[in-house]
Scaffold this motif. Structure first.
Motif, PDB file in Angstrom:
ATOM      1  N   ALA A   5       5.030  10.770   2.182  1.00  0.00           N
ATOM      2  CA  ALA A   5       6.346  10.725   1.538  1.00  0.00           C
ATOM      3  C   ALA A   5       6.302   9.923   0.248  1.00  0.00           C
ATOM      4  CB  ALA A   5       7.383  10.138   2.500  1.00  0.00           C
ATOM      5  N   THR A   6       5.798   8.720   0.317  1.00  0.00           N
ATOM      6  CA  THR A   6       5.731   7.840  -0.852  1.00  0.00           C
ATOM      7  C   THR A   6       4.451   7.017  -0.771  1.00  0.00           C
ATOM      8  OG1 THR A   6       7.110   6.287   0.380  1.00  0.00           O
ATOM      9  CG2 THR A   6       8.208   7.615  -1.285  1.00  0.00           C
ATOM     10  N   PRO A   7       3.381   7.493  -1.392  1.00  0.00           N
ATOM     11  CA  PRO A   7       2.098   6.794  -1.299  1.00  0.00           C
ATOM     12  C   PRO A   7       2.157   5.335  -1.702  1.00  0.00           C
ATOM     13  CG  PRO A   7       1.799   8.967  -2.263  1.00  0.00           C
ATOM     14  CD  PRO A   7       3.275   8.757  -2.150  1.00  0.00           C
ATOM     15  N   ALA A   8       2.974   4.994  -2.690  1.00  0.00           N
ATOM     16  CA  ALA A   8       3.026   3.605  -3.152  1.00  0.00           C
ATOM     17  C   ALA A   8       3.524   2.666  -2.073  1.00  0.00           C
ATOM     18  CB  ALA A   8       3.918   3.489  -4.389  1.00  0.00           C
ATOM     19  N   LEU A   9       4.437   3.127  -1.233  1.00  0.00           N
ATOM     20  CA  LEU A   9       4.926   2.260  -0.160  1.00  0.00           C
ATOM     21  C   LEU A   9       3.812   1.975   0.837  1.00  0.00           C
ATOM     22  CD1 LEU A   9       8.538   3.537   0.607  1.00  0.00           C
ATOM     23  CD2 LEU A   9       7.804   1.703  -0.913  1.00  0.00           C
ATOM     24  N   ALA A  10       3.037   3.001   1.171  1.00  0.00           N
ATOM     25  CA  ALA A  10       1.925   2.793   2.105  1.00  0.00           C
ATOM     26  C   ALA A  10       0.900   1.834   1.507  1.00  0.00           C
ATOM     27  CB  ALA A  10       1.273   4.133   2.436  1.00  0.00           C
ATOM     28  N   ASP A  11       0.663   1.956   0.199  1.00  0.00           N
ATOM     29  CA  ASP A  11      -0.306   1.077  -0.458  1.00  0.00           C
ATOM     30  C   ASP A  11       0.142  -0.381  -0.448  1.00  0.00           C
ATOM     31  OD1 ASP A  11      -2.053   3.116  -1.063  1.00  0.00           O
ATOM     32  OD2 ASP A  11      -1.385   3.352  -3.145  1.00  0.00           O
ATOM     33  N   GLN A  12       1.453  -0.613  -0.347  1.00  0.00           N
ATOM     34  CA  GLN A  12       1.976  -1.971  -0.431  1.00  0.00           C
ATOM     35  C   GLN A  12       2.139  -2.664   0.922  1.00  0.00           C
ATOM     36  OE1 GLN A  12       5.135  -2.435  -3.755  1.00  0.00           O
ATOM     37  NE2 GLN A  12       5.016  -0.232  -3.417  1.00  0.00           N
ATOM     38  N   VAL A  13       1.850  -1.978   1.999  1.00  0.00           N
ATOM     39  CA  VAL A  13       1.901  -2.604   3.316  1.00  0.00           C
ATOM     40  C   VAL A  13       0.742  -3.587   3.441  1.00  0.00           C
ATOM     41  CG1 VAL A  13       1.715  -2.208   5.804  1.00  0.00           C
ATOM     42  CG2 VAL A  13       3.050  -0.627   4.378  1.00  0.00           C
ATOM     43  N   ALA A  14       1.022  -4.785   3.897  1.00  0.00           N
ATOM     44  CA  ALA A  14      -0.018  -5.795   4.061  1.00  0.00           C
ATOM     45  C   ALA A  14      -1.178  -5.231   4.882  1.00  0.00           C
ATOM     46  CB  ALA A  14       0.563  -7.029   4.743  1.00  0.00           C
ATOM     47  N   GLY A  15      -2.401  -5.401   4.368  1.00  0.00           N
ATOM     48  CA  GLY A  15      -3.584  -4.909   5.065  1.00  0.00           C
ATOM     49  C   GLY A  15      -3.974  -3.489   4.712  1.00  0.00           C
ATOM     50  N   SER A  16      -3.259  -2.852   3.775  1.00  0.00           N
ATOM     51  CA  SER A  16      -3.596  -1.479   3.402  1.00  0.00           C
ATOM     52  C   SER A  16      -4.981  -1.428   2.761  1.00  0.00           C
ATOM     53  CB  SER A  16      -2.564  -0.925   2.420  1.00  0.00           C
ATOM     54  OG  SER A  16      -2.700  -1.551   1.142  1.00  0.00           O
ATOM     55  N   ALA A  17      -5.573  -0.234   2.759  1.00  0.00           N
ATOM     56  CA  ALA A  17      -6.889  -0.070   2.142  1.00  0.00           C
ATOM     57  C   ALA A  17      -6.839  -0.411   0.658  1.00  0.00           C
ATOM     58  CB  ALA A  17      -7.369   1.364   2.343  1.00  0.00           C
ATOM     59  N   PHE A  18      -5.739  -0.050  -0.008  1.00  0.00           N
ATOM     60  CA  PHE A  18      -5.614  -0.350  -1.430  1.00  0.00           C
ATOM     61  C   PHE A  18      -5.636  -1.849  -1.675  1.00  0.00           C
ATOM     62  CE2 PHE A  18      -2.974  -1.686  -4.965  1.00  0.00           C
ATOM     63  CZ  PHE A  18      -3.577  -1.025  -6.026  1.00  0.00           C
ATOM     64  N   LEU A  19      -4.841  -2.599  -0.931  1.00  0.00           N
ATOM     65  CA  LEU A  19      -4.765  -4.042  -1.146  1.00  0.00           C
ATOM     66  C   LEU A  19      -6.045  -4.750  -0.713  1.00  0.00           C
ATOM     67  CD1 LEU A  19      -1.075  -4.642  -0.077  1.00  0.00           C
ATOM     68  CD2 LEU A  19      -2.032  -4.987  -2.366  1.00  0.00           C
ATOM     69  N   THR A  20      -6.683  -4.242   0.322  1.00  0.00           N
ATOM     70  CA  THR A  20      -7.948  -4.841   0.762  1.00  0.00           C
ATOM     71  C   THR A  20      -8.985  -4.756  -0.350  1.00  0.00           C
ATOM     72  OG1 THR A  20      -7.494  -4.303   3.078  1.00  0.00           O
ATOM     73  CG2 THR A  20      -9.795  -4.698   2.462  1.00  0.00           C
ATOM     74  N   ARG A  21      -9.064  -3.613  -0.997  1.00  0.00           N
ATOM     75  CA  ARG A  21     -10.012  -3.463  -2.104  1.00  0.00           C
ATOM     76  C   ARG A  21      -9.584  -4.301  -3.301  1.00  0.00           C
ATOM     77  NH1 ARG A  21     -10.711   0.821  -6.401  1.00  0.00           N
ATOM     78  NH2 ARG A  21     -12.906   0.700  -7.034  1.00  0.00           N
ATOM     79  N   LEU A  22      -8.287  -4.323  -3.596  1.00  0.00           N
ATOM     80  CA  LEU A  22      -7.795  -5.063  -4.753  1.00  0.00           C
ATOM     81  C   LEU A  22      -8.123  -6.548  -4.646  1.00  0.00           C
ATOM     82  CD1 LEU A  22      -6.118  -5.155  -7.387  1.00  0.00           C
ATOM     83  CD2 LEU A  22      -4.094  -5.517  -5.942  1.00  0.00           C
ATOM     84  N   ASN A  23      -7.985  -7.109  -3.459  1.00  0.00           N
ATOM     85  CA  ASN A  23      -8.132  -8.553  -3.282  1.00  0.00           C
ATOM     86  C   ASN A  23      -9.531  -8.980  -2.848  1.00  0.00           C
ATOM     87  OD1 ASN A  23      -5.414  -9.289  -3.988  1.00  0.00           O
ATOM     88  ND2 ASN A  23      -4.763  -8.416  -2.036  1.00  0.00           N
ATOM     89  N   ALA A  24     -10.403  -8.012  -2.613  1.00  0.00           N
ATOM     90  CA  ALA A  24     -11.771  -8.362  -2.227  1.00  0.00           C
ATOM     91  C   ALA A  24     -12.477  -9.063  -3.377  1.00  0.00           C
ATOM     92  CB  ALA A  24     -12.544  -7.098  -1.836  1.00  0.00           C
ATOM     93  N   GLY A  25     -13.139 -10.162  -3.070  1.00  0.00           N
ATOM     94  CA  GLY A  25     -13.893 -10.874  -4.087  1.00  0.00           C
ATOM     95  C   GLY A  25     -13.072 -11.777  -4.972  1.00  0.00           C
ATOM     96  N   GLY A  26     -11.804 -11.972  -4.640  1.00  0.00           N
ATOM     97  CA  GLY A  26     -10.966 -12.880  -5.411  1.00  0.00           C
ATOM     98  C   GLY A  26      -9.755 -12.184  -6.014  1.00  0.00           C
TER      99      GLY A  26
END
Length: 292
Positions: free
Chosen positions: A190-211
């Motif tokens: 429905a709205t990919p951006a909302l899924a990306d913003q859920v804590a622990g999402s694959a997007f956020l995990t990659r974004l925050n990996a390494g600092g």
């Protein structure tokens, strides 16, 4: 009994259905034209603007989820224009057939749109670097541009107003989704951006990996303890060098702004944005900044 997901009408899908049903295409086109005219008439998205010696970098404003390049910035954009900044705002994350509200598509693709827009602004102004100011998703999404798309070479500072840098639990509602098989798939479709913003999402995990940060960029986060969208509110803060994390109530205990208000109308937050954009000329932020 039918599986639960056949009964689920996700909030995101309901909102999108309402927008598409209520706003005819002709009305949406007219509204978009009116918004663009509003921005230009109020002094931002003026591609003839040349940055001054005092403020040599253009400011790019990045709206949040379910927002757009004008409505999100009716408070802050004129505030910065009045202080002699060249100010620009983009629309990003559009979904086909969904007018007026954006920030809904996959966030990595939205970051590519930001990259294109920053290049356009730098070419028009002749500046070597830009400063970015974003609200909610718009304060977090640019970090993908900085980290993975070469943005660190073109950006001096990122100011996030109520950014969901480490995702959100929506006071636990986001975690609830993980307990129902298929819920994440429904949300993502429905709205990919909302899924990306859920804590622990694959997007956020990659974004925050390494600092959280990349070298060469100054980071400011402006948060409110009354944020009901990005929860817990301290998850907005960043770790790393060249970071300043600000809780607006530490500057003015009387400020009751929640997630939307801090980005839309809070002049105390606006004063901190101005300080972050021009640290040598920063002045103390207090409750009186609301009337300055």
């Amino acid at each position: 009994m039918l599986p639960w997901k056949h009964l689920l009408r996700p909030l995101s899908a309901l909102l999108l259905t309402a927008v598409v049903t209520i706003v005819p295409a002709t009305t949406a086109t007219a509204a978009a034209t009116d918004r663009a005219a509003t921005a230009t008439s109020r002094g931002w998205n003026d591609y003839s603007c040349k940055p001054s010696a005092a403020h040599p970098r253009p400011v790019v404003l990045v709206h949040g989820t379910f927002a757009n390049s004008v409505d999100n910035w009716l408070g802050l954009a004129p505030y910065l224009v009045a202080r002699d900044y060249c100010v620009y705002a983009l629309d990003y994350g559009q979904l086909p057939g969904v007018p007026l509200v954006h920030g809904l598509g996959p966030i990595d693709k939205s970051a590519e749109q930001l990259k294109t827009f920053v290049d356009k602004v730098l070419a028009a102004t002749g500046a070597a670097k830009a400063d970015l100011v974003g609200h909610s998703q718009g304060g977090m999404m640019p970090r993908h541009y900085l980290k993975f798309l070469g943005g660190a070479a073109k950006v001096n500072a990122l100011v996030g107003i109520a950014p969901d840098n480490h995702g959100t639990t929506l006071n636990g509602l986001a975690k609830l989704v993980t307990h129902f098989p298929g819920a994440s798939e429904v949300l993502s479709a429905a709205t990919p951006a909302l899924a990306d913003q859920v804590a622990g999402s694959a997007f956020l995990t990659r974004l925050n990996a390494g600092g959280d940060t990349v070298p060469g960029v100054r980071y400011t986060v402006i948060a409110t303890r009354y944020d009901e969208v990005v929860t817990p509110y301290r998850s907005q803060f960043l770790d790393g060098p060249n970071v300043r994390n600000i809780l607006i109530q530490d500057l003015c205990a009387l400020d009751l702004s929640e997630h939307a208000a801090i980005g839309l109308i809070d002049r105390i937050a606006f004063h901190e944005v101005a300080n972050a954009l021009d640290p040598p000329r920063a002045t103390p932020t207090t409750c009186l900044s609301a009337i300055s």
